[in-house]
Scaffold this active site. Structure first.
Site, short mmCIF file in Angstrom:
data_model
loop_
_atom_site.label_atom_id
_atom_site.label_comp_id
_atom_site.label_asym_id
_atom_site.label_seq_id
_atom_site.Cartn_x
_atom_site.Cartn_y
_atom_site.Cartn_z
N ASP A 180 12.53 3.86 2.76
CA ASP A 180 11.77 2.87 3.66
C ASP A 180 12.54 2.40 4.63
OD1 ASP A 180 10.07 3.60 1.56
OD2 ASP A 180 9.21 1.78 1.24
N LEU A 196 2.96 1.99 2.35
CA LEU A 196 3.16 2.38 3.74
C LEU A 196 4.47 2.00 4.52
CD1 LEU A 196 -0.43 2.47 5.19
CD2 LEU A 196 0.94 4.48 4.25
N ALA A 233 0.94 -1.30 0.05
CA ALA A 233 -0.18 0.12 -0.02
C ALA A 233 0.97 1.21 -0.04
CB ALA A 233 -1.01 -0.09 1.34
N SER A 251 5.49 -1.47 4.54
CA SER A 251 5.37 -2.53 5.49
C SER A 251 6.68 -3.60 5.24
CB SER A 251 4.03 -3.28 5.30
OG SER A 251 4.15 -3.94 4.17
N SER A 252 6.96 -3.76 4.15
CA SER A 252 8.17 -4.69 3.89
C SER A 252 9.35 -4.43 4.52
CB SER A 252 8.29 -5.07 2.34
OG SER A 252 8.20 -3.84 1.56
N ALA A 253 9.73 -2.82 4.30
CA ALA A 253 10.78 -2.50 4.97
C ALA A 253 10.71 -2.62 6.74
CB ALA A 253 11.30 -0.90 4.54
N ALA A 254 9.76 -2.30 7.17
CA ALA A 254 9.44 -2.48 8.46
C ALA A 254 9.84 -3.86 8.90
CB ALA A 254 7.99 -1.94 8.96
#
Ligand code: PMV
Length: 317
Positions: A150, A103, A101, A105-108
């Protein structure tokens, strides 16, 4: 047990133009991916749960996958485990962030997994190492696609100005509404399309990118002084320029216009566009009305804070 969490991100200004070296401004948000590592001798597995997904499980030894979506989230975790030869552990992932999306998420997930593993296995990685290794791993999983913004925001938190270099900025936290179209977006496809337009019409798209860069730079001082009405105006201008390079969609536009009608100070696409999310700056009293307006227009909507804490690790010996 070792646990770590890392934040997602929004791009406040400068997406797409940053690909051509023009300045962008991103902020870490208070939605996080959380990872727990436990020693499980004889068993190496990943369990993941996400807002947008049912729970799922992937056993790395048997290769058993319960959901097709499992591959997506667990690919990032398994790449980190493989990179450092980690075995006999169970990784539990839980994320507030919807996947694909824009936001972060994969980096987090990569940063939280790597930071937890660093502590668990005493790998001796510094924060700089975590940011750079996480970037390398995310990019490899995404076959060469990935922005250092990210993984840097997931690691350091706060705000970052990104052009050819990445610099941290000391700026106040901000409330922001996020409206998701609920449509996944394809960053690679949008970037290729915009870069193609730039190659075809450098005399037109070049100045658009320069204008976006000027907005990103000007926004820093406005945010520092909390001149929110002017910041909102610049969000609207940045949105118009993103529309001009063709990354808008009907659903994104509907959310942007609903936000403005819902008394947002400004609203724009965040990230690559073509689906994904938009952001809107609430007026001091208007966040409830703004969220209601975004939901009414068909989006999933939530409030975030920007400029939040980066990766955090807890070890329970
Ligand atoms: O994929 P997203 O939505 O997080 O954002 C991509 C931002 C771009 O500027 C379009 C691409 C990039 O690598 O900076």
């Amino acid at each position: 047990m070792t646990a770590a969490s890392a934040p997602g991100k929004i791009i406040l200004f400068g997406e797409h133009a940053v690909v051509s070296g023009v300045s962008a401004l991103g902020g870490a948000i208070d939605l996080r991916a959380r990872v727990r590592l436990e020693d499980t001798p004889g068993k190496t597995s990943i369990e993941a749960r996400d807002l947008t997904l049912q729970g799922f499980r992937l056993d790395l030894i048997t290769g058993q996958i319960v959901s097709a979506d499992a591959m997506r989230a667990t690919r990032y975790v398994s790449s980190v485990l493989k990179e450092y030869g980690a075995r006999d552990i169970t990784v539990k992932v839980d994320s507030d962030l919807p996947l694909a999306a824009g936001l972060g998420s994969s980096a987090a997930i990569v940063v939280a997994t790597l930071a937890a593993l660093n502590e668990h296995m005493d790998l001796g990685l510094s924060r700089i190492d975590v940011a750079s290794q996480a970037y390398k791993i995310e990019k490899a999983v995404q076959q060469g696609l990935g922005s250092p913004m990210d993984t840097a925001l997931a690691t350091y938190g706060g705000y970052l100005q990104v052009s050819r270099d990445i610099s941290p900025l000391d700026l106040p936290q901000l409330d922001m509404a996020v409206g998701s179209t609920k449509q996944p977006h394809d960053t690679r496809c949008e970037v290729e399309r915009v870069q193609g337009l730039l190659a075809q019409h450098p005399d037109i798209v070049g100045p658009i990118f320069q204008a976006i860069g000027a907005i990103s730079s000007k926004a820093v001082a406005l945010l520092r002084d909390m001149r929110l009405e002017e910041l909102g105006e610049l969000m609207n201008v940045n949105h118009g320029l993103l529309e001009a390079v063709g990354v808008g969609t009907k659903e994104l536009s509907e959310l942007v216009y609903a936000a403005r009608a819902g008394e947002a100070l400004g609203a724009k696409i965040t990230g690559a566009g073509g689906g994904g999310c938009m952001i809107a700056l609430p007026s001091s009293e208007g966040s409830t009305r703004l969220i209601a307006a975004l939901k009414q227009a068909g989006g999933r909507a939530f409030l975030v804070k920007t400029g939040c804490e980066g990766v955090r690790v807890v070890r329970d010996r």
